[in-house]
Scaffold this motif. Sequence first.
Motif: not given
Length: 213
Positions: A151-167, A187-199
């Motif tokens: 659960l932690l591994k997948s959640s961290l990966n999901a957050g990093l994908v949201l944060f890094l996909y666009k760059p 690129r959505s600031r909300g998506m980046v912040l969500l990804g950062f928060f999850i990660a």
Amino acid sequence: MSTKKMTTVGVLCAMALALNLVIRFPMIPTVSFLNYDPKDVVIVIGGLMYGPMTSLIMSAVCSGLEIFYRGGTPLDVVMNMISTCAFACTAAWIYKHNRTKNGAVFGLAAGVIASTASMLLWNYIITPIYFQIPRETVAMMLLPGYLPFNLLKSSLNAGLVLFLYKPVATILRRSSLAEKKVYEEKRSRGMVLLGFFIALTAICVTLALQGWI
């Protein structure tokens, strides 16, 4: 598959393997033999770009090559692919049919659930055979060990994908490795912040479990 797409997938595979070599650490003390590495982040990005089949191909390539420098058996390759594909292919398939920000978030959430559930099942089936230990022993490790790890591994990966996909997508496009139409979304600031928060949440929980904070 076009030459440009093959080149891009090759570059992404190289990135995934490089991350696998550089970043690797345990997340849950009760299953310290299980290590996190971020290669799935790149594999998911490839899937979001080109579809679930690309994630499947990248998973097979990376899992197969990993045994050459980390050692292992064909069973390790299979388990690695199951974990990665349950996450990456699920997310990519949903996003392929709903190419919106909500589709990306829903796909990644579904990927987290699919990966966690599949690894609970397959570790219960395979681990006793692999380590030659009683199945009852593995069953006792599922909830306190395998569940939080996956659960932690997948959640961290999901957050990093949201944060890094666009760059990552922008770099590939500017390098002429991929077509512009693959990255139509702004690129959505909300998506980046969500990804950062999850990660960040996943990292903090991991550090707390390790007793570092």
